[in-house]
Design a protein around this motif. Structure first.
Motif, PDB file in Angstrom:
ATOM      1  N   ARG A   1       0.795  -1.154  -0.109  1.00  0.00           N
ATOM      2  CA  ARG A   1       0.045  -0.094   0.057  1.00  0.00           C
ATOM      3  C   ARG A   1       0.849   1.351   0.044  1.00  0.00           C
ATOM      4  O   ARG A   1       0.660   2.303  -0.472  1.00  0.00           O
ATOM      5  N   LEU A   2       2.078   1.201   0.774  1.00  0.00           N
ATOM      6  CA  LEU A   2       2.751   2.314   0.793  1.00  0.00           C
ATOM      7  C   LEU A   2       3.521   2.681  -0.628  1.00  0.00           C
ATOM      8  O   LEU A   2       3.623   3.735  -1.220  1.00  0.00           O
ATOM      9  N   ALA A   3       3.923   1.335  -1.083  1.00  0.00           N
ATOM     10  CA  ALA A   3       4.593   1.393  -2.528  1.00  0.00           C
ATOM     11  C   ALA A   3       3.707   2.221  -3.533  1.00  0.00           C
ATOM     12  O   ALA A   3       4.020   2.780  -4.500  1.00  0.00           O
ATOM     13  N   GLY A   4       2.272   1.661  -3.380  1.00  0.00           N
ATOM     14  CA  GLY A   4       1.233   2.061  -4.263  1.00  0.00           C
ATOM     15  C   GLY A   4       0.844   3.587  -4.058  1.00  0.00           C
ATOM     16  O   GLY A   4       0.818   4.418  -5.138  1.00  0.00           O
ATOM     17  N   ILE A   5       0.827   4.233  -2.826  1.00  0.00           N
ATOM     18  CA  ILE A   5       0.783   5.690  -2.839  1.00  0.00           C
ATOM     19  C   ILE A   5       1.992   6.360  -3.233  1.00  0.00           C
ATOM     20  O   ILE A   5       1.803   7.516  -3.912  1.00  0.00           O
ATOM     21  N   LEU A   6       3.066   6.011  -3.073  1.00  0.00           N
ATOM     22  CA  LEU A   6       4.369   6.564  -3.504  1.00  0.00           C
ATOM     23  C   LEU A   6       4.385   6.688  -5.015  1.00  0.00           C
ATOM     24  O   LEU A   6       4.787   7.650  -5.783  1.00  0.00           O
ATOM     25  N   LEU A   7       4.007   5.487  -5.684  1.00  0.00           N
ATOM     26  CA  LEU A   7       3.849   5.570  -7.377  1.00  0.00           C
ATOM     27  C   LEU A   7       2.497   6.433  -7.458  1.00  0.00           C
ATOM     28  O   LEU A   7       2.785   7.094  -8.712  1.00  0.00           O
ATOM     29  N   ALA A   8       1.727   6.615  -6.875  1.00  0.00           N
ATOM     30  CA  ALA A   8       0.589   7.802  -7.132  1.00  0.00           C
ATOM     31  C   ALA A   8       1.190   8.961  -7.099  1.00  0.00           C
ATOM     32  O   ALA A   8       0.838   9.870  -7.854  1.00  0.00           O
ATOM     33  N   LEU A   9       2.231   9.292  -6.122  1.00  0.00           N
ATOM     34  CA  LEU A   9       2.622  10.707  -5.917  1.00  0.00           C
ATOM     35  C   LEU A   9       3.549  10.813  -7.220  1.00  0.00           C
ATOM     36  O   LEU A   9       3.688  12.067  -7.445  1.00  0.00           O
ATOM     37  N   GLY A  10       4.243   9.907  -7.530  1.00  0.00           N
ATOM     38  CA  GLY A  10       5.043   9.794  -8.548  1.00  0.00           C
ATOM     39  C   GLY A  10       4.291  10.471 -10.033  1.00  0.00           C
ATOM     40  O   GLY A  10       4.655  11.257 -10.711  1.00  0.00           O
ATOM     41  N   VAL A  11       3.257   9.662 -10.149  1.00  0.00           N
ATOM     42  CA  VAL A  11       2.280  10.249 -11.208  1.00  0.00           C
ATOM     43  C   VAL A  11       1.774  11.478 -11.061  1.00  0.00           C
ATOM     44  O   VAL A  11       1.826  12.251 -12.112  1.00  0.00           O
ATOM     45  N   LEU A  12       1.528  11.922  -9.700  1.00  0.00           N
ATOM     46  CA  LEU A  12       0.938  13.274  -9.693  1.00  0.00           C
ATOM     47  C   LEU A  12       2.206  14.244  -9.946  1.00  0.00           C
ATOM     48  O   LEU A  12       2.017  15.357 -10.341  1.00  0.00           O
ATOM     49  N   GLY A  13       3.512  13.824  -9.697  1.00  0.00           N
ATOM     50  CA  GLY A  13       4.527  14.686  -9.978  1.00  0.00           C
ATOM     51  C   GLY A  13       4.673  14.998 -11.552  1.00  0.00           C
ATOM     52  O   GLY A  13       4.970  16.039 -11.992  1.00  0.00           O
ATOM     53  N   PHE A  14       4.339  13.682 -12.094  1.00  0.00           N
ATOM     54  CA  PHE A  14       4.609  13.906 -13.680  1.00  0.00           C
ATOM     55  C   PHE A  14       3.453  14.869 -14.265  1.00  0.00           C
ATOM     56  O   PHE A  14       3.773  15.550 -15.095  1.00  0.00           O
ATOM     57  N   VAL A  15       2.193  14.777 -13.749  1.00  0.00           N
ATOM     58  CA  VAL A  15       1.085  15.459 -14.001  1.00  0.00           C
ATOM     59  C   VAL A  15       1.380  16.945 -13.715  1.00  0.00           C
ATOM     60  O   VAL A  15       0.938  17.939 -14.422  1.00  0.00           O
ATOM     61  N   PHE A  16       2.045  17.087 -12.541  1.00  0.00           N
ATOM     62  CA  PHE A  16       2.493  18.482 -12.268  1.00  0.00           C
ATOM     63  C   PHE A  16       3.367  19.234 -13.329  1.00  0.00           C
ATOM     64  O   PHE A  16       3.317  20.446 -13.812  1.00  0.00           O
ATOM     65  N   VAL A  17       4.300  18.474 -13.965  1.00  0.00           N
ATOM     66  CA  VAL A  17       5.228  18.877 -14.828  1.00  0.00           C
ATOM     67  C   VAL A  17       4.578  19.153 -15.992  1.00  0.00           C
ATOM     68  O   VAL A  17       4.801  20.066 -16.826  1.00  0.00           O
ATOM     69  N   LEU A  18       3.364  18.239 -16.428  1.00  0.00           N
ATOM     70  CA  LEU A  18       2.781  18.456 -17.666  1.00  0.00           C
ATOM     71  C   LEU A  18       2.113  19.695 -17.631  1.00  0.00           C
ATOM     72  O   LEU A  18       1.711  20.301 -18.431  1.00  0.00           O
ATOM     73  N   SER A  19       1.384  20.016 -16.469  1.00  0.00           N
ATOM     74  CA  SER A  19       0.426  21.102 -16.235  1.00  0.00           C
ATOM     75  C   SER A  19       1.176  22.265 -16.482  1.00  0.00           C
ATOM     76  O   SER A  19       0.781  23.374 -16.751  1.00  0.00           O
ATOM     77  N   ILE A  20       2.420  22.564 -15.898  1.00  0.00           N
ATOM     78  CA  ILE A  20       3.118  23.688 -16.393  1.00  0.00           C
ATOM     79  C   ILE A  20       3.832  23.949 -17.606  1.00  0.00           C
ATOM     80  O   ILE A  20       4.352  24.972 -17.867  1.00  0.00           O
ATOM     81  N   ALA A  21       3.963  22.995 -18.475  1.00  0.00           N
ATOM     82  CA  ALA A  21       4.583  22.790 -19.787  1.00  0.00           C
ATOM     83  C   ALA A  21       3.291  22.919 -20.776  1.00  0.00           C
ATOM     84  O   ALA A  21       3.536  23.541 -21.695  1.00  0.00           O
ATOM     85  N   ILE A  22       2.018  22.793 -20.864  1.00  0.00           N
ATOM     86  CA  ILE A  22       0.880  22.520 -21.685  1.00  0.00           C
ATOM     87  C   ILE A  22       0.090  23.624 -21.329  1.00  0.00           C
ATOM     88  O   ILE A  22      -0.354  23.948 -20.365  1.00  0.00           O
ATOM     89  N   GLY A  23      -0.143  24.162 -22.187  1.00  0.00           N
ATOM     90  CA  GLY A  23      -1.341  25.378 -22.264  1.00  0.00           C
ATOM     91  C   GLY A  23      -1.329  25.895 -23.775  1.00  0.00           C
ATOM     92  O   GLY A  23      -0.979  25.580 -24.815  1.00  0.00           O
ATOM     93  N   THR A  24      -1.844  27.291 -23.950  1.00  0.00           N
ATOM     94  CA  THR A  24      -2.096  27.895 -25.165  1.00  0.00           C
ATOM     95  C   THR A  24      -0.712  28.147 -25.683  1.00  0.00           C
ATOM     96  O   THR A  24      -0.702  28.312 -26.930  1.00  0.00           O
TER      97      THR A  24
END
Length: 350
Positions: free
Chosen positions: A24-47
């Motif tokens: 379960r701990l590994a799973g939530i760490l993996l989810a946090l990693g995915v969130l970090g990736f989406v964070f980078v996408l969020s600051i890179a993608i736009g108009t």
């Protein structure tokens, strides 16, 4: 006399073994990693799309370039707002489903969304409120008032509160608020035009000032919700079994209602009503970690942040000049996910 919980349910609520907890701990760490990736996408993608390498460099080195201005002044505040509000909505949905023992409960069940909307309409129509700063406080007050009314109505009488009575009270308050909002906005075009920009649910136009206004309430709501994890596990067995196990059922429900008001009220006030996140994400969390709220609540926070921020990023890719608001995108993305979860042969247990 102590009432023993059913063997199957009691076994599910026993502390997980070390191996299960590590997974379960590994799973939530993996989810946090995915969130970090989406964070980078969020600051890179736009108009104006910014290459990922450039976005990563500018994130840590504000060199004053046009890309740095876009990222640090516009996209980072928007991204942080999406993460915090997504986590708040997911946690409030998980908490509501646990409190009501209703897998279809979502933050709109207690009239929180429409309470906030009704207060916004009052502010626009009768008090001349036009700014996001004004909306936040009116929306939060309306959400809190609606939650209190629902709880009072659902707990009146000798028998006190129960999941069914709270649901019925929420449905009644929601119907009344919807009728009020419709009457005001349909009779006043100016109010309708101003209200619809908030009502769609969006991260656009909200900066760090909006985040700081609601952050104290959301942090307090998170703390209360996480403290309630163990009593919620007992409450899942039923009120009588929970009392026999030492849980204070009334105090748990009151504290849970306060946490829902703080979490969902703050998020709704900041970015408007968001659908399907609070409904679908808790099901996904239970599918991964089971009915133990000590893990389900944190998972709901992380998964909801991923969903909301990911939906916002996806909404920026439809057109080079325009964006689809996140409130629309969460319905487009969240509805199929929820349908898929509902079609499982054995739904995740509360």
């Amino acid at each position: 006399m102590v009432v023993a919980p059913p063997a199957e349910e009691a076994a599910q609520l026993k502390p997980a073994g070390a191996r299960t907890n590590l997974l379960r701990l590994a799973g939530i760490l993996l989810a946090l990693g995915v969130l970090g990736f989406v964070f980078v996408l969020s600051i890179a993608i736009g108009t104006k799309d910014i290459p990922l390498a450039t976005a990563w460099h500018v994130l840590w080195n504000n060199d004053g370039s046009s890309e740095a201005v876009i990222i640090h002044e516009l996209r980072i505040p928007r991204t942080l707002l999406g993460i915090v509000m997504g986590a708040a909505i997911g946690l409030s949905g998980s908490l509501m489903q646990a409190l009501t023992r209703n897998p279809l409960a979502d933050p709109g069940l207690f009239g929180v969304n429409l309470g906030a909307a009704a207060a916004i309409v009052i502010g626009i129509a009768f008090l001349g409120v036009t700014s996001i700063f004004g909306y936040v406080w009116f929306a939060f007050a309306g959400a809190a008032a609606a939650s209190v009314v629902v709880y009072v109505l659902g707990s009146a009488g000798r028998s006190g509160s129960s999941p069914d009575r709270l649901v019925l009270a929420g449905a009644a308050v929601t119907a009344i608020l919807f009728a009020f909002i419709s009457a005001v906005v349909l009779l006043n075009v100016e109010v309708f035009n101003k209200f619809r920009f908030w009502n769609v649910g969006s991260l656009v136009g909200r900066g760090t000032d909006t985040l700081w206004q609601v952050l104290p309430f959301i942090v307090l709501g998170v703390v209360i919700a996480l403290v309630l994890a163990r009593p919620l596990n007992a409450l899942a067995l039923g009120d009588q079994a929970a009392s026999a196990l030492g849980a204070n059922v009334t105090a748990t429900r009151v504290a849970g209602a306060i946490a829902v008001t703080l979490l969902c009220g703050g998020a709704t006030a900041a970015i408007g009503p968001i659908g399907f996140v609070g409904l679908a994400v808790p099901h996904a969390a239970r599918l991964i970690v089971g009915p133990d709220h000590r893990w389900g609540l944190p998972y709901s926070m992380v998964l909801a942040a991923i969903l909301l921020l990911g939906a916002d990023v996806l909404g920026r890719t439809f057109d080079d000049t325009e964006e689809v608001q996140v409130g629309i995108m969460t319905a487009i993305v969240g509805a199929p996910v929820f349908i898929a979860l509902c079609r499982r042969r054995k739904p995740a247990r509360l």
